[in-house]
Design an enzyme around this catalytic site. Structure first.
Site, short mmCIF file in Angstrom:
data_model
loop_
_atom_site.label_atom_id
_atom_site.label_comp_id
_atom_site.label_asym_id
_atom_site.label_seq_id
_atom_site.Cartn_x
_atom_site.Cartn_y
_atom_site.Cartn_z
N SER A 144 0.80 -1.23 0.00
CA SER A 144 0.00 0.00 0.00
C SER A 144 0.83 1.28 0.00
CB SER A 144 -0.92 0.01 1.22
OG SER A 144 -0.16 -0.13 2.41
N ASP A 176 -3.60 7.59 8.22
CA ASP A 176 -4.37 6.62 8.99
C ASP A 176 -3.41 5.81 9.86
OD1 ASP A 176 -3.17 4.84 7.27
OD2 ASP A 176 -4.98 4.34 6.14
N HIS A 190 -0.39 4.72 7.25
CA HIS A 190 0.12 5.43 6.07
C HIS A 190 0.29 6.92 6.30
CE1 HIS A 190 -2.39 1.96 4.69
NE2 HIS A 190 -1.25 1.68 4.08
#
Ligand code: NAG
Ligand code: NAG
Ligand code: NAG
Length: 349
Positions: free
Chosen positions: A45, A323, A326
């Site tokens: 991610s 978050d 990240h």
């Protein structure tokens, strides 16, 4: 026509000519500087720009993407992620996600392609996403189909992000800190196997991200209300990065100059930004911008009536973390600014 007018027209014409030739020089310089280089991205991610399906939590849900492009668009942040900044550094557009290869015009392929998929690792994790080996196999598939040629690959850069999902999965399934060191060794060994896989496909420039300080991620610092990083985890990260360093040194020795392997030291970059946030206009260091109203919810969670179960800060532009895992776009931008002079240039010039 009087001679004043003639002189004026002559002057205008020469000005236009000067401007045009200037543009040409600019254009050829640009091409010379970046000889049809492409970027191929593998991993998780931190670099996924859209491969994760819309049905999964995160990247395609509100409020992801609120800063860029203004709506959820497949990135695990409020805006741009590491890939976008690496592409910018290389003078390229961010490469298209592999998932969109059949829906975008073929001229988008010329910047390379992004195979990264949120939640994945070098081993299988709890996501159903493809591990790094499988992602590289998807790339090889396109080479077999002649979408990319050997000469494309020779000029290109491969970037591999291994940002800790293997460890999250290990903690969730095995849990024991004692078993960690040997698991770290096997993660690094598998990472090296993947780097060699890329080398065998013909890449000459292969970049791998160091592991960021996991002990500073909000998922860990929530324990102490986002006050301080957890040194137990960060020590393990140092072990990972030291082993990675040794591995990459060995790969470079064996490659004997034919392939260059480089570590992008995002560990140090995270650390310098977090140690000196004001230099980057970051005011909120460890507390994430977007988080669930209670521990069972995450950024982007809604209940069965579609009611939001998260809150979003007012100033993502001065918050480092988006978050629990990240960085924000501002966070990535700061990390990129710490990186750019030091690392990447050695493989480019
Ligand atoms: C990667 O995924 C493939 C396909 O699911 C699997 O066969 C392979 O064992 C995995 N590789 C590793 C190193 O876990
Ligand atoms: C995790 O635990 C399972 C079951 O105890 C074991 O089979 C597996 O090898 C362990 N994995 C690691 C990476 O230690
Ligand atoms: C770090 O996290 C571990 C696991 O949650 C915990 O046991 C430990 O006390 C923490 N260490 C510090 C220094 O906060």
């Amino acid at each position: 026509m009087d001679s004043h007018k003639q002189l004026f027209i002559l002057l205008c014409l020469s000005l236009v000519l000067v401007l045009l030739s200037g543009l040409q020089v600019e254009a050829s310089r640009h091409i010379k500087h970046h000889p049809s280089k492409q970027l191929f991205v593998f991993g998780d991610s931190y670099v996924d720009t859209g491969n994760t399906p819309k049905s999964k939590p995160g990247s395609w849900k509100q409020p992801y993407g609120i800063t860029f492009p203004g709506k959820p668009a497949g990135r695990f942040s409020d805006g741009r992620v590491l890939t976008d900044f690496i592409a910018k550094y290389l003078g390229l557009r961010s490469p298209i996600p592999h998932k969109f290869r059949n829906v975008v015009p073929k001229n988008y392929f010329k910047y390379g392609m992004n195979f990264a998929y949120g939640g994945t690792g070098v081993f299988d994790t709890s996501t159903s996403g493809p591990n790094v080996t499988t992602q590289i196999n998807s790339f090889n598939q396109l080479v077999q189909e002649n979408v990319y040629t050997q000469s494309d690959i020779t000029k290109s850069i491969a970037y591999v992000s291994v940002a800790g999902n293997d460890y999250n999965h290990y903690l969730a399934t095995n849990g024991s800190i004692q078993g960690f060191p040997s698991f770290i060794a096997s993660v690094v060994k598998q990472t090296a196997t993947n780097l060699v896989q890329l080398q065998k496909l013909g890449f000459k420039r292969i970049v791998v991200g160091a592991l960021q300080p996991l002990g500073c991620l909000p998922q860990t610092t929530a324990q102490n209300s986002f006050k301080s990083c957890n040194s137990t985890f960060n020590d393990l990260v140092v072990l990972h990065n030291n082993l990675l360093d040794q591995s990459v040194t060995k790969l470079n020795q064996e490659a004997n100059g034919y392939t260059t392997f480089v570590i992008l030291d995002i560990f140090e970059s995270f650390r310098s930004v977090l140690n000196n946030p004001s230099r980057h206009n970051i005011k909120e260091r460890l507390k994430p911008c977007c988080f669930g109203v209670s521990s069972q919810y995450n950024c982007g969670s809604v209940d069965e009536n579609n009611v939001k179960k998260y809150s979003v800060c007012e100033n993502p532009e001065s918050t480092f973390f988006w978050d629990r895992l990240h960085p924000t776009q501002a966070g990535w931008n700061a990390v990129y600014n710490e990186l750019k002079i030091k690392s990447l240039h050695q493989i480019l010039y």
